[in-house]
Design an enzyme around this catalytic site. Structure first.
Site, PDB file in Angstrom:
ATOM      1  N   GLU A  75       0.496  -1.316  -0.251  1.00  0.00           N
ATOM      2  CA  GLU A  75       0.104  -0.115   0.072  1.00  0.00           C
ATOM      3  C   GLU A  75       0.650   1.064  -0.084  1.00  0.00           C
ATOM      4  O   GLU A  75       0.000   2.378   0.450  1.00  0.00           O
ATOM      5  CB  GLU A  75      -1.089   0.038   0.784  1.00  0.00           C
ATOM      6  CG  GLU A  75      -2.335  -1.169   0.686  1.00  0.00           C
ATOM      7  CD  GLU A  75      -3.194  -1.040   1.767  1.00  0.00           C
ATOM      8  OE1 GLU A  75      -2.765  -0.377   2.868  1.00  0.00           O
ATOM      9  OE2 GLU A  75      -4.404  -1.805   2.597  1.00  0.00           O
ATOM     10  N   GLU A 130      -5.738  -8.859   0.722  1.00  0.00           N
ATOM     11  CA  GLU A 130      -6.121  -8.279   1.604  1.00  0.00           C
ATOM     12  C   GLU A 130      -7.979  -7.791   2.059  1.00  0.00           C
ATOM     13  O   GLU A 130      -8.683  -7.361   0.578  1.00  0.00           O
ATOM     14  CB  GLU A 130      -5.912  -7.035   2.784  1.00  0.00           C
ATOM     15  CG  GLU A 130      -4.555  -6.773   3.196  1.00  0.00           C
ATOM     16  CD  GLU A 130      -4.529  -5.954   3.611  1.00  0.00           C
ATOM     17  OE1 GLU A 130      -4.790  -5.035   4.618  1.00  0.00           O
ATOM     18  OE2 GLU A 130      -3.108  -5.913   4.147  1.00  0.00           O
TER      19      GLU A 130
END
Length: 290
Positions: A122, A222
């Protein structure tokens, strides 16, 4: 054809019932902030194997932090668990420590325990780096492990919103696989619409990837729904909704895509997504529906 990647070969070698990696995200830190010991990693892996579905795939976030690989790899080997490895990319000293920890684990244990390597997590979503810099780090890590005889794929994990941003195509081009994170909860989606929102995000990433680098796999690295915490618009955190999300999303995704659920345990966090509470007897919701 470009579809004949290392991941494709691995999947082809697996039985039909386990054609896709399905696992959990597991942090190197215990809920009290202490680092997991080798014994605690082993216990975590055993607990995941005890769940319905017998999970033997785990995503870890780092290589050197909390001695992640030094402790987790022996525990993984002893329990028949395989790891999607994370390598943090910031800052330079941390990045180099991560690479050294990965090299040490490979030198000590080979690479059969490894599913793949994610360079960064991320980073694009947070704005901590730019696509060109991150792409070069992916090439760097791939070159390092290929020189060691490691053939597993090397890619990157980021939010689905980062992947569909045209400024980040260099990372798609550099990656062997694309790991996408998507949370309908954080998109303020009601649980009744959560599955559609989830698959919309996955398909949006697939469409971009197919336009930039056809044939590369998109993995879900995720997703999950919180058992407790604040509401986000129409998204309500609750055990009942976490159960619904599991049945609507996980049960379908296990037969369609590589997926790593969030998360094994995070019971002191808010919102909390953990399947396990503070003991092996404290499972938050029923995972037997798949």
């Amino acid at each position: 054809m470009k579809f004949l990647s290392v991941a494709t070969a691995l999947v082809a070698a697996l039985p039909y019932t386990t054609a896709y990696w399905k696992g959990f995200n597991v942090a190197a830190e215990n809920p009290d902030g202490s680092c997991k010991t080798q014994a605690q990693w082993k216990r975590a892996f055993q607990l995941l194997q005890d769940l319905p579905g017998h999970f033997t795939s785990v995503r870890v976030y780092a290589a050197s932090d909390c001695n992640t690989l030094a402790n987790a790899v022996p525990a993984a080997i002893s329990t028949g668990t395989q790891l999607l490895v994370g390598v943090w990319t910031e800052d330079a000293a941390h990045y180099n420590a991560e690479k050294e920890a990965l090299k040490a684990a490979i030198n000590a244990h080979g690479s059969d325990w490894m599913i793949a390597i994610s360079v960064g997590s991320e980073d694009l979503y947070r704005g901590d780096t730019d696509a060109s810099t991150l792409a070069q780090q992916i090439y760097d890590v791939r070159g390092m492990v290929r020189a060691m005889g490691v053939t597993q794929e090397v890619g990157h994990v980021d939010t689905w919103t980062a992947w569909v941003d045209g400024a980040n195509t260099a990372v798609i081009e550099a990656s062997d696989f694309i790991g996408t994170d998507g949370y309908p909860y954080f998109q303020s989606t009601a649980i009744e619409d959560a599955a559609d929102t989830f698959w919309d995000s996955v398909n949006a990433v697939r469409n971009v990837v197919n336009n930039v680098s056809p044939g590369k796999w998109v993995w879900v690295t995720e997703t999950g729904w919180p058992v407790s915490g604040p509401n986000y618009g129409s998204a309500v955190a609750s055990t009942a909704n976490a159960q619904k999300y599991w049945r609507q999303v996980a049960c379908a995704a296990f037969n369609q895509i590589h997926i790593f659920w969030y998360a094994y345990q995070d019971y002191t966090s808010s919102p909390s997504f953990g399947v396990y509470g503070n003991s092996a007897k404290n499972i938050k919701y029923d995972l037997s529906a798949c």
